[in-house]
Each structure stands twice: as C-alpha cells, then as structure tokens.
Design an enzyme around this catalytic site. Structure first.
Site, mmCIF file in Angstrom:
data_model
loop_
_atom_site.group_PDB
_atom_site.id
_atom_site.type_symbol
_atom_site.label_atom_id
_atom_site.label_comp_id
_atom_site.label_asym_id
_atom_site.label_seq_id
_atom_site.Cartn_x
_atom_site.Cartn_y
_atom_site.Cartn_z
ATOM 1 N N TYR A 213 -41.099 -35.767 51.772
ATOM 2 C CA TYR A 213 -42.167 -34.847 52.148
ATOM 3 C C TYR A 213 -41.590 -33.683 52.956
ATOM 4 O O TYR A 213 -41.004 -33.880 54.017
ATOM 5 C CB TYR A 213 -43.242 -35.561 52.959
ATOM 6 C CG TYR A 213 -44.081 -36.549 52.164
ATOM 7 C CD1 TYR A 213 -44.040 -36.576 50.771
ATOM 8 C CD2 TYR A 213 -44.922 -37.447 52.804
ATOM 9 C CE1 TYR A 213 -44.808 -37.477 50.048
ATOM 10 C CE2 TYR A 213 -45.698 -38.349 52.087
ATOM 11 C CZ TYR A 213 -45.638 -38.357 50.713
ATOM 12 O OH TYR A 213 -46.405 -39.256 50.002
ATOM 13 N N HIS B 38 -41.049 -46.091 46.812
ATOM 14 C CA HIS B 38 -41.969 -45.022 46.441
ATOM 15 C C HIS B 38 -42.430 -45.049 44.986
ATOM 16 O O HIS B 38 -43.624 -45.038 44.718
ATOM 17 C CB HIS B 38 -41.327 -43.671 46.768
ATOM 18 C CG HIS B 38 -42.318 -42.583 47.032
ATOM 19 N ND1 HIS B 38 -41.996 -41.443 47.732
ATOM 20 C CD2 HIS B 38 -43.614 -42.455 46.700
ATOM 21 C CE1 HIS B 38 -43.058 -40.658 47.821
ATOM 22 N NE2 HIS B 38 -44.052 -41.235 47.203
ATOM 23 N N ARG B 39 -41.516 -45.045 44.044
ATOM 24 C CA ARG B 39 -41.883 -45.135 42.621
ATOM 25 C C ARG B 39 -40.890 -46.051 41.927
ATOM 26 O O ARG B 39 -39.707 -46.070 42.279
ATOM 27 C CB ARG B 39 -41.905 -43.756 41.951
ATOM 28 C CG ARG B 39 -43.206 -43.003 42.220
ATOM 29 C CD ARG B 39 -43.452 -41.914 41.203
ATOM 30 N NE ARG B 39 -44.733 -41.269 41.433
ATOM 31 C CZ ARG B 39 -45.887 -41.667 40.910
ATOM 32 N NH1 ARG B 39 -45.904 -42.730 40.122
ATOM 33 N NH2 ARG B 39 -47.008 -41.025 41.155
ATOM 34 N N ASP C 47 -48.837 -41.966 57.231
ATOM 35 C CA ASP C 47 -48.023 -42.214 56.045
ATOM 36 C C ASP C 47 -47.066 -41.061 55.779
ATOM 37 O O ASP C 47 -47.487 -39.908 55.652
ATOM 38 C CB ASP C 47 -48.946 -42.412 54.839
ATOM 39 C CG ASP C 47 -48.169 -42.565 53.546
ATOM 40 O OD1 ASP C 47 -47.479 -43.586 53.394
ATOM 41 O OD2 ASP C 47 -48.238 -41.652 52.687
ATOM 42 N N SER D 229 -45.101 -48.926 46.185
ATOM 43 C CA SER D 229 -46.018 -47.855 45.822
ATOM 44 C C SER D 229 -45.923 -47.630 44.321
ATOM 45 O O SER D 229 -44.816 -47.631 43.758
ATOM 46 C CB SER D 229 -45.641 -46.574 46.584
ATOM 47 O OG SER D 229 -46.519 -45.519 46.288
ATOM 48 N N SER E 140 -54.340 -39.598 47.153
ATOM 49 C CA SER E 140 -55.086 -38.518 46.493
ATOM 50 C C SER E 140 -56.539 -38.903 46.227
ATOM 51 O O SER E 140 -57.020 -38.811 45.094
ATOM 52 C CB SER E 140 -54.397 -38.106 45.188
ATOM 53 O OG SER E 140 -53.190 -37.441 45.444
#
Length: 305
Positions: free
Chosen positions: A52, A117-118, A47, A147, A215
């Site tokens: 990142y 992503h968001r 992932d 996500s 997480s």
C-alpha cells in the site's frame, strides 16, 4: 460499536475495521485525525499491506499514531504480504523479509495479524509453515490468516502450518455477492448457480474463520463505488429509503447489510474522511430486518429462484 471475536482466537475487535491503503495520501496530522476518529467510533483494527503506497501507508500510519491520542496497545495492527511486482511470492525468505520491512515502517515490535495477500501458485506450504513458526516464536507476529483464498488452498496450508488461520479477507459488497449467489441457485441451469469459490462462505463458518469484506462499497473488480452511482438506481433508492428510516447514511446501510449476515463478517472500510468514518460506524447500531436484507439483495440486481 459492537465487538466481535476474530476467528477462534480470544482477540476481540470492533465489528468494522479500517483499511489504510490510501493513508499515504495524507499528512501525518490528517492521518492522526483518522486514527483518533476511528478509535472514538469503536474501530480498532487497522488493515495494511506491504504494497500500500509502496510501503508509505505504513510509514504515515506509524508517524500519525505518535501524534494521535491512541496508544499502540489499544489497537490491532494487521498487514499483508505476498504481492510483488508482477508475481506472487509465499517463499519463506519473502514472508520474513516482508514482515521485517513492515515492522520497521510501522515502527512497532509486533504485528497483531499477518495475512497472505493473494494465492501463490508456486507456494510450498512447508516454507510458509517455517516462516510462520519463526515469526510466531520470535513474537514478531501474534496471529495469522489469509486473503482471497478458497477452502482447498486453506486446507493445503493447514496441513503444514501449526498456527490457526483465523481470517480470510475476501471481496464482498451488495454489488459483489458470488459468495451468496450459488447458495440461492443450487442445482439450477443459471449463471448464479456456478460455485466460483468452493463454498468459501460456508467453509469459513464451519471452521470459525472470520471473513473480512474488502471493497464493501465497490462494484466489479474495484471499478468504482456503487453508492450514488446512476448506473444502479434501484439499489441506491432502497439504500436511501432505509437510510431515512434509520437516520443514518446510505453507506451505513450498505455496511449494515453486510453485518446482518450471521457469518459475522467484518467489513474493511477504506475511507480517510473522519466524518464519513463516523457516519459509517453507526451501521453497528442497526439490525436490518430479514425483509429489508432481501429487498436490498434484489435491488442490487439479483433474482431469487
């Protein structure tokens, strides 16, 4: 490692995946060792996200893959887009540009899975649909997902997007369980009874979406690991007790707790330590009893009604 089907697709992956957010801190050879160790353990989904390491994690991964014993065709490469400096962006232009950038950094012709992503409050789903159509038709992206989105945000996208949205990546761990808490406290005057996510867990199961748990060792909003943390003595004591029983590490038990849920949640572990990756992967061989699962949930500070 056990395999699982992702969403309603025919794409099969190990039931634990590796998050590459910290890979930019490694040398190419160190990263190659991480890739080799992961695949040997049965972890074959990697992932990424365009942000990142400001893109460097994808670059290191690409160079490391060349040094590894693993071929591109053996693995599933997933990346995410939509987070920019101080805002979110689901515009057609940004999605396509982000994918082009990831393809270049990853040195690959295609991305197996692209996630948004968001949530972008200014999203125009028609633009997302156009971007997905272009990327899918060109073969640059094979599968799509989201996500950190709730059911109605997903439904809004599905109204326009033709491709199946097969994954929703959400924060979930023993110390972060809002997806579960409201379900235990239906119709009660208690804080855990508040439905904070529009029942995304149940929605995902009804719609055959795979939840990827990010997480899985963190408490709060990425405030630090709870394993070995003196602020959480009860859950650590129970993790140690079960680790000794099953002959694995406490981290493996924390992952086995996620895997025990019938929603078939795929944890995304972020370790860049080959030994730790190997140790955690043993969670796939463990099936906690119902009693043990609930003992861990209560030990994490949750009260059942």
């Amino acid at each position: 490692m056990k395999k699982m089907m992702l969403g309603s697709s025919l794409l099969k992956a190990g039931e634990i995946s590796l998050g590459c957010m910290r890979m930019d801190k490694l040398s190419d050879q160190e990263a190659a060792n991480v890739i080799d160790t992961s695949v040997e353990a049965g972890i074959d989904l990697f992932d990424h996200a365009d942000i990142y390491g400001k893109g460097q994690s994808e670059e290191v991964f690409a160079q490391a893959l060349k040094k590894s014993n693993v071929s591109r065709e053996e693995i599933i490469v997933q990346t995410k887009c939509g987070i920019r400096n101080g805002f979110f962006d689901f515009s057609k232009e940004h999605i396509i540009n982000s994918v082009e950038g990831s393809l270049k950094r990853l040195d690959t012709d295609y991305i197996d899975i692209l996630l948004l992503h968001r949530p972008d409050a200014l999203m125009e789903p028609e633009e997302v649909a156009e971007a997905f159509a272009a990327l899918g038709e060109s073969g640059k992206v094979r599968h799509f997902g989201v996500s950190n989105q709730n059911p109605l945000q997903i439904e809004l996208l599905k109204k326009h997007v033709e491709q199946d949205l097969m994954i929703n990546q959400l924060q979930f761990s023993l110390l972060h369980t809002p997806m579960l808490d409201a379900g235990f406290n239906v119709n009660m005057h208690r804080d855990p009874s508040v439905v904070r996510d529009s029942s995304v867990l149940e929605y995902s199961r009804l719609n055959d979406m795979t939840i990827q748990a990010w997480s899985p060792f963190q408490h709060g909003m990425i405030e630090g690991p709870f394993i070995g943390n003196s602020d959480y003595p009860e859950v650590n004591a129970k993790l140690q007790e079960l680790a000794e029983k099953y002959g694995v590490t406490d981290s493996a038990i924390a992952i086995a707790w996620i895997l025990r849920h019938p929603a078939k949640i795929q944890p995304v572990i972020g370790s860049m330590n080959p030994k730790r990756i190997t140790d955690i992967s043993k969670a796939s061989d463990i099936t906690l009893t119902r009693e043990e699962w609930y003992e861990l949930y209560r030990a994490a500070g949750n009260e059942l009604p």
